[in-house]
Design an enzyme around this catalytic site. Structure first.
Site, PDB file in Angstrom:
ATOM      1  N   ARG A   1       0.853  -1.197   0.000  1.00  0.00           N
ATOM      2  CA  ARG A   1       0.000   0.000   0.000  1.00  0.00           C
ATOM      3  C   ARG A   1       0.878   1.232   0.000  1.00  0.00           C
ATOM      4  O   ARG A   1       1.870   1.282   0.735  1.00  0.00           O
ATOM      5  CB  ARG A   1      -0.852   0.082   1.269  1.00  0.00           C
ATOM      6  CG  ARG A   1      -2.028  -0.822   1.399  1.00  0.00           C
ATOM      7  CD  ARG A   1      -3.033  -0.768   0.337  1.00  0.00           C
ATOM      8  NE  ARG A   1      -3.918   0.378   0.329  1.00  0.00           N
ATOM      9  CZ  ARG A   1      -4.740   0.656  -0.678  1.00  0.00           C
ATOM     10  NH1 ARG A   1      -4.751  -0.108  -1.757  1.00  0.00           N
ATOM     11  NH2 ARG A   1      -5.530   1.696  -0.625  1.00  0.00           N
TER      12      ARG A   1
ATOM     13  N   LEU B   1       1.820   4.808   1.221  1.00  0.00           N
ATOM     14  CA  LEU B   1       1.580   5.476   2.507  1.00  0.00           C
ATOM     15  C   LEU B   1       1.572   6.990   2.303  1.00  0.00           C
ATOM     16  O   LEU B   1       2.323   7.512   1.481  1.00  0.00           O
ATOM     17  CB  LEU B   1       2.684   5.091   3.490  1.00  0.00           C
ATOM     18  CG  LEU B   1       2.685   3.614   3.900  1.00  0.00           C
ATOM     19  CD1 LEU B   1       4.001   3.242   4.572  1.00  0.00           C
ATOM     20  CD2 LEU B   1       1.505   3.294   4.820  1.00  0.00           C
TER      21      LEU B   1
ATOM     22  N   ASN C   1      12.040  -0.645   4.793  1.00  0.00           N
ATOM     23  CA  ASN C   1      11.359  -1.366   3.703  1.00  0.00           C
ATOM     24  C   ASN C   1      12.394  -2.216   2.979  1.00  0.00           C
ATOM     25  O   ASN C   1      13.562  -1.843   2.893  1.00  0.00           O
ATOM     26  CB  ASN C   1      10.752  -0.359   2.718  1.00  0.00           C
ATOM     27  CG  ASN C   1      10.030  -1.044   1.569  1.00  0.00           C
ATOM     28  OD1 ASN C   1       9.231  -1.962   1.790  1.00  0.00           O
ATOM     29  ND2 ASN C   1      10.318  -0.635   0.347  1.00  0.00           N
TER      30      ASN C   1
ATOM     31  N   HIS D   1      13.167  -3.865  -0.788  1.00  0.00           N
ATOM     32  CA  HIS D   1      12.744  -3.725  -2.189  1.00  0.00           C
ATOM     33  C   HIS D   1      13.614  -4.629  -3.063  1.00  0.00           C
ATOM     34  O   HIS D   1      14.830  -4.681  -2.887  1.00  0.00           O
ATOM     35  CB  HIS D   1      12.887  -2.263  -2.622  1.00  0.00           C
ATOM     36  CG  HIS D   1      12.434  -2.051  -4.029  1.00  0.00           C
ATOM     37  ND1 HIS D   1      11.095  -2.024  -4.376  1.00  0.00           N
ATOM     38  CD2 HIS D   1      13.134  -1.910  -5.182  1.00  0.00           C
ATOM     39  CE1 HIS D   1      10.998  -1.867  -5.690  1.00  0.00           C
ATOM     40  NE2 HIS D   1      12.220  -1.788  -6.192  1.00  0.00           N
TER      41      HIS D   1
ATOM     42  N   GLU E   1       8.368   9.509  -1.054  1.00  0.00           N
ATOM     43  CA  GLU E   1       8.383   9.017  -2.428  1.00  0.00           C
ATOM     44  C   GLU E   1       8.685   7.521  -2.398  1.00  0.00           C
ATOM     45  O   GLU E   1       9.631   7.086  -1.711  1.00  0.00           O
ATOM     46  CB  GLU E   1       9.468   9.747  -3.231  1.00  0.00           C
ATOM     47  CG  GLU E   1       9.190   9.740  -4.714  1.00  0.00           C
ATOM     48  CD  GLU E   1      10.346  10.364  -5.484  1.00  0.00           C
ATOM     49  OE1 GLU E   1      10.715   9.818  -6.521  1.00  0.00           O
ATOM     50  OE2 GLU E   1      10.886  11.380  -5.002  1.00  0.00           O
TER      51      GLU E   1
ATOM     52  N   ASP F   1       9.872   3.830  -2.579  1.00  0.00           N
ATOM     53  CA  ASP F   1      11.160   3.178  -2.809  1.00  0.00           C
ATOM     54  C   ASP F   1      12.331   4.160  -2.827  1.00  0.00           C
ATOM     55  O   ASP F   1      13.304   3.975  -3.572  1.00  0.00           O
ATOM     56  CB  ASP F   1      11.123   2.330  -4.100  1.00  0.00           C
ATOM     57  CG  ASP F   1      10.039   1.267  -4.041  1.00  0.00           C
ATOM     58  OD1 ASP F   1       9.780   0.751  -2.942  1.00  0.00           O
ATOM     59  OD2 ASP F   1       9.437   0.957  -5.084  1.00  0.00           O
TER      60      ASP F   1
ATOM     61  N   GLU G   1      16.141 -15.098  -2.201  1.00  0.00           N
ATOM     62  CA  GLU G   1      17.045 -15.762  -1.254  1.00  0.00           C
ATOM     63  C   GLU G   1      17.964 -14.745  -0.585  1.00  0.00           C
ATOM     64  O   GLU G   1      18.231 -14.811   0.614  1.00  0.00           O
ATOM     65  CB  GLU G   1      17.928 -16.760  -2.006  1.00  0.00           C
ATOM     66  CG  GLU G   1      17.490 -18.193  -1.870  1.00  0.00           C
ATOM     67  CD  GLU G   1      18.491 -19.106  -2.569  1.00  0.00           C
ATOM     68  OE1 GLU G   1      18.054 -19.751  -3.536  1.00  0.00           O
ATOM     69  OE2 GLU G   1      19.688 -19.138  -2.178  1.00  0.00           O
TER      70      GLU G   1
ATOM     71  N   GLU H   1      17.266 -11.579  -0.257  1.00  0.00           N
ATOM     72  CA  GLU H   1      16.423 -10.743   0.615  1.00  0.00           C
ATOM     73  C   GLU H   1      16.315 -11.364   2.005  1.00  0.00           C
ATOM     74  O   GLU H   1      16.368 -10.681   3.024  1.00  0.00           O
ATOM     75  CB  GLU H   1      15.014 -10.599   0.029  1.00  0.00           C
ATOM     76  CG  GLU H   1      14.932  -9.746  -1.219  1.00  0.00           C
ATOM     77  CD  GLU H   1      13.484  -9.557  -1.683  1.00  0.00           C
ATOM     78  OE1 GLU H   1      12.628  -9.184  -0.869  1.00  0.00           O
ATOM     79  OE2 GLU H   1      13.220  -9.786  -2.885  1.00  0.00           O
TER      80      GLU H   1
HETATM   81  C1  GAR Z   1       9.533  -9.244  -1.796  1.00  0.00           C
HETATM   82  O1  GAR Z   1      10.309  -9.587  -2.918  1.00  0.00           O
HETATM   83  C2  GAR Z   1       9.713  -7.770  -1.485  1.00  0.00           C
HETATM   84  O2  GAR Z   1      11.006  -7.305  -1.716  1.00  0.00           O
HETATM   85  C3  GAR Z   1       8.739  -7.142  -2.434  1.00  0.00           C
HETATM   86  O3  GAR Z   1       7.614  -7.973  -2.422  1.00  0.00           O
HETATM   87  C4  GAR Z   1       8.033  -9.310  -2.125  1.00  0.00           C
HETATM   88  C5  GAR Z   1       7.226  -9.793  -0.944  1.00  0.00           C
HETATM   89  O4  GAR Z   1       7.466 -11.147  -0.702  1.00  0.00           O
HETATM   90  N1  GAR Z   1       8.426  -5.797  -2.059  1.00  0.00           N
HETATM   91  C6  GAR Z   1       8.190  -4.820  -2.908  1.00  0.00           C
HETATM   92  O5  GAR Z   1       8.170  -4.965  -4.110  1.00  0.00           O
HETATM   93  C7  GAR Z   1       7.923  -3.457  -2.264  1.00  0.00           C
HETATM   94  N2  GAR Z   1       8.224  -2.399  -3.171  1.00  0.00           N
HETATM   95  P1  GAR Z   1       7.193 -11.763   0.723  1.00  0.00           P
HETATM   96  O6  GAR Z   1       5.744 -11.418   1.073  1.00  0.00           O
HETATM   97  O7  GAR Z   1       7.353 -13.241   0.531  1.00  0.00           O
HETATM   98  O8  GAR Z   1       8.154 -11.178   1.698  1.00  0.00           O
END
Ligand code: GAR
Length: 218
Positions: free
Chosen positions: A93, A95, A109, A111, A145, A147, A174, A176
């Site tokens: 969402r 914000l 966050n 990304h 803004e 990301d 992986e 992440e």
């Molecule tokens: C993840 O890859 C995260 O980086 C991305 O959504 C996915 C969520 O996966 N987030 C974005 O794109 C935000 N801009 P998850 O629910 O399995 O963590």
């Protein structure tokens, strides 16, 4: 020292959330996960969090006439849980400035790209289309803004010949799952600080100076 109390915001399967929950199970981890809030009642991550014994809250944005009303409810739920720091983990969402300002420098966050490249959606597809040889993921403090915001940590992932958005995305995911717990540890322990729009940290001396893709061969 008291642990940082973290609230995680999710919208979906919550695999990043799960990686934070797992990391926080270690007794020496400087943060604890105190609540998981989803704006979607069907988010798969809710069951995962509940199974780990963590409080879950559903605040369905569709039940609120305005973004501000939705965010006011979320803000209250975070206060009720005594949250110090928010981690957005696949929270999809937008914000408003009101919420972002209230949690300034207290909201992270993750990304799936090396920001500032490829903000927004479909990051793996776009990275492949542009032909980058190195892609990755970023944990950053949230600013208005989408990301953007001071970058805490990034992981680089090499693009392989024949990669599809799915294969590349799986490799980034992986990374992440390792990056987010690492970044949260840095922030919660105070090893990384925000100063204005800059990040202050002392890099470990064994940080590699460069990553090559394709790799250098002697
Ligand atoms: C993840 O890859 C995260 O980086 C991305 O959504 C996915 C969520 O996966 N987030 C974005 O794109 C935000 N801009 P998850 O629910 O399995 O963590």
């Amino acid at each position: 020292m008291a642990k940082t109390r973290v609230g995680i915001l999710i919208s979906g399967r919550g695999s990043n959330m799960a990686s934070l929950i797992k990391a926080a199970e270690a007794s020496d981890y400087p943060a604890e996960i105190v609540t998981v809030i989803s704006n979607r009642p069907a988010a798969g991550g809710l069951a995962v969090a509940a199974k780990a014994g963590i409080q879950t809250v559903v605040i369905d944005h569709k039940d609120y006439a305005t973004r501000m009303a939705f965010e006011a409810k979320m803000h209250q739920a975070l206060l009720d849980a005594g949250v110090d720091l928010i981690c957005n983990a696949g929270f999809m969402r937008m914000l408003t400035g009101g919420f972002v300002d209230r949690w300034k420098n207290r909201q992270l966050n993750i990304h799936p790209s090396l920001l500032p490249s490829f903000p927004g959606l479909d990051t793996h597809e776009r990275a492949l289309r542009e032909g980058v040889r190195i892609h990755g993921c970023t944990v950053h403090f949230v600013r208005l803004e989408m990301d953007t915001g001071p970058i805490v940590a990034q992981a680089a992932v090499a693009v392989m010949p024949g990669d599809t958005p799915d294969t590349l995305g799986a490799r980034v995911l992986e990374a992440e799952h390792r990056l987010y717990p690492h970044a949260l540890r840095l922030v919660a322990s105070g090893a990384v600080r925000v100063s204005g729009e800059d990040i202050r940290f002392a890099p470990p001396t064994d940080t590699p100076a460069a990553l090559f893709s394709p790799p250098l061969r002697p």
